[in-house]
Design a protein around this motif. Structure first.
Motif, PDB file in Angstrom:
ATOM      1  N   ASP A  62      -3.219  15.017  22.148  1.00 57.35           N
ATOM      2  CA  ASP A  62      -2.982  16.453  22.238  1.00 57.35           C
ATOM      3  C   ASP A  62      -1.699  16.674  23.042  1.00 57.35           C
ATOM      4  O   ASP A  62      -1.679  16.511  24.264  1.00 57.35           O
ATOM      5  N   PRO A  63      -0.585  17.012  22.338  1.00 52.03           N
ATOM      6  CA  PRO A  63      -0.487  17.307  20.911  1.00 52.03           C
ATOM      7  C   PRO A  63      -0.652  16.050  20.055  1.00 52.03           C
ATOM      8  O   PRO A  63      -0.439  14.933  20.552  1.00 52.03           O
ATOM      9  N   PRO A  64      -1.029  16.228  18.770  1.00 55.93           N
ATOM     10  CA  PRO A  64      -1.265  15.071  17.904  1.00 55.93           C
ATOM     11  C   PRO A  64      -0.016  14.208  17.746  1.00 55.93           C
ATOM     12  O   PRO A  64       1.095  14.719  17.585  1.00 55.93           O
ATOM     13  N   ALA A  65      -0.210  12.909  17.811  1.00 54.49           N
ATOM     14  CA  ALA A  65       0.899  11.973  17.673  1.00 54.49           C
ATOM     15  C   ALA A  65       1.320  11.835  16.218  1.00 54.49           C
ATOM     16  O   ALA A  65       0.507  11.977  15.306  1.00 54.49           O
ATOM     17  N   GLN A  66       2.591  11.547  16.024  1.00 55.46           N
ATOM     18  CA  GLN A  66       3.098  11.295  14.679  1.00 55.46           C
ATOM     19  C   GLN A  66       2.758   9.862  14.253  1.00 55.46           C
ATOM     20  O   GLN A  66       2.895   8.923  15.030  1.00 55.46           O
ATOM     21  N   VAL A 124       0.211   3.063  12.883  1.00 56.64           N
ATOM     22  CA  VAL A 124       0.118   3.219  14.330  1.00 56.64           C
ATOM     23  C   VAL A 124       0.667   4.593  14.724  1.00 56.64           C
ATOM     24  O   VAL A 124       1.258   5.317  13.913  1.00 56.64           O
ATOM     25  N   SER A 125       0.490   4.916  15.999  1.00 57.90           N
ATOM     26  CA  SER A 125       1.144   6.069  16.608  1.00 57.90           C
ATOM     27  C   SER A 125       1.275   5.762  18.092  1.00 57.90           C
ATOM     28  O   SER A 125       0.680   4.802  18.599  1.00 57.90           O
ATOM     29  N   HIS A 128       0.843  -1.199   0.000  1.00 56.77           N
ATOM     30  CA  HIS A 128       0.000   0.000   0.000  1.00 56.77           C
ATOM     31  C   HIS A 128       0.880   1.252   0.000  1.00 56.77           C
ATOM     32  O   HIS A 128       1.925   1.274   0.663  1.00 56.77           O
ATOM     33  N   PRO A 129       0.495   2.337  -0.713  1.00 60.57           N
ATOM     34  CA  PRO A 129       1.318   3.544  -0.764  1.00 60.57           C
ATOM     35  C   PRO A 129       1.576   4.190   0.589  1.00 60.57           C
ATOM     36  O   PRO A 129       2.624   4.814   0.800  1.00 60.57           O
ATOM     37  N   LEU A 130       0.617   4.130   1.509  1.00 59.87           N
ATOM     38  CA  LEU A 130       0.773   4.667   2.868  1.00 59.87           C
ATOM     39  C   LEU A 130       1.222   6.124   2.845  1.00 59.87           C
ATOM     40  O   LEU A 130       2.217   6.512   3.465  1.00 59.87           O
ATOM     41  N   ARG A 131       0.460   6.964   2.152  1.00 57.63           N
ATOM     42  CA  ARG A 131       0.763   8.398   2.074  1.00 57.63           C
ATOM     43  C   ARG A 131       0.236   9.087   3.338  1.00 57.63           C
ATOM     44  O   ARG A 131      -0.906   9.479   3.417  1.00 57.63           O
ATOM     45  N   LEU A 132       1.106   9.251   4.321  1.00 59.26           N
ATOM     46  CA  LEU A 132       0.675   9.764   5.619  1.00 59.26           C
ATOM     47  C   LEU A 132       1.445  11.002   6.073  1.00 59.26           C
ATOM     48  O   LEU A 132       1.228  11.496   7.184  1.00 59.26           O
ATOM     49  N   ASP A 133       2.328  11.527   5.216  1.00 64.71           N
ATOM     50  CA  ASP A 133       3.239  12.585   5.649  1.00 64.71           C
ATOM     51  C   ASP A 133       2.532  13.824   6.174  1.00 64.71           C
ATOM     52  O   ASP A 133       3.031  14.490   7.086  1.00 64.71           O
TER      53      ASP A 133
END
Length: 237
Positions: free
Chosen positions: A25-29, A42-43, A13-18
């Motif tokens: 909070d703050p949002p996880a990478q 995952v994060s 799968h391309p997995l375009r997540l950049d």
């Protein structure tokens, strides 16, 4: 540290997540964990995670991006694993089963349909079409003192409502079934008589939604139809 798991895909799968971030909070990478021929998105899992609007939105955004680029096994909000190694182990141990599900969902989206009928309109219909219900109702309105009349009418109406709504739900599903690859019925709530999800091939979406609209138009304004989709195929994972 515990990890939050969003979805499972093929390793190709391309997995375009950049440009996306995850829950918290703050949002996880976001990151990926590969196990053989599969990958999981995952994060890091935040402490005390709750289904807040921002976090649910982040979860859905990941699912929708993955779905736009290929087949995905979307996981429910809030799924945690102990660490990346645990995720990898699950991917490897269940590779055959997950691969089969990915094949079953290939090229499909979920459409979720709920429907309700106006109670007053349904009652009028029963009184018009059921001689026994009409007779009992007329006797009550005429002032008959028999205390069993309201109970008898209530039981008759309740049975009629159930029978009519079950028949209508079955007819709606039967009409849409040829346009879907699979279906999953769920428990209804409130005034709804229908709560069902359909797995629809993306090439048949237009026909599916057009058929649903035609059904709604045919049954008239006494019905409340709520069709949501295309959605990640949560009900079919």
């Amino acid at each position: 540290m515990a990890v939050y798991v969003y979805a499972i895909t093929a390793a190709t799968h391309p997995l375009r997540l950049d440009d996306l971030t995850g829950v918290g909070d703050p949002p996880a990478q976001l990151r990926t964990v590969q196990g053989g021929i599969l990958s999981a998105v995952v994060s890091d899992a935040p402490e005390g995670l709750r289904a807040k609007r921002r976090d649910v939105g982040a979860h859905q955004a990941v699912q929708e991006r993955l779905m736009a680029d290929g087949t995905v096994l979307p996981l429910r909000f809030g799924l945690l694993a102990p660490d990346d190694d645990a995720v990898r182990a699950v991917l490897e141990e269940n590779a055959e089963r997950y691969t089969e599900r990915l094949a079953a969902l290939d090229g499909c989206a979920e459409y979720h349909l709920k429907a309700a009928q106006d109670e007053d309109a349904l009652l009028r219909q029963i009184l018009q079409e059921s001689p026994e219900a009409r007779r009992l109702n007329d006797d009550i309105r005429a002032g008959h003192n028999n205390p069993d009349l309201p109970l008898a009418l209530g039981e008759l109406v309740a049975n009629e409502v159930q029978a009519r709504q079950e028949a209508l739900a079955a007819a709606v599903v039967e009409a849409l079934r040829p346009l879907a690859r699979d279906e999953r019925a769920s428990q209804t709530a409130g005034n709804d008589f229908l709560n069902v999800s359909f797995l629809v091939d993306r090439r048949r979406e237009d026909r599916f939604t057009a058929t649903e609209k035609n059904l709604a138009a045919e049954l008239g304004e006494d019905f409340d139809w709520r069709l949501r989709g295309p959605l990640p195929p949560y009900s079919f994972v």
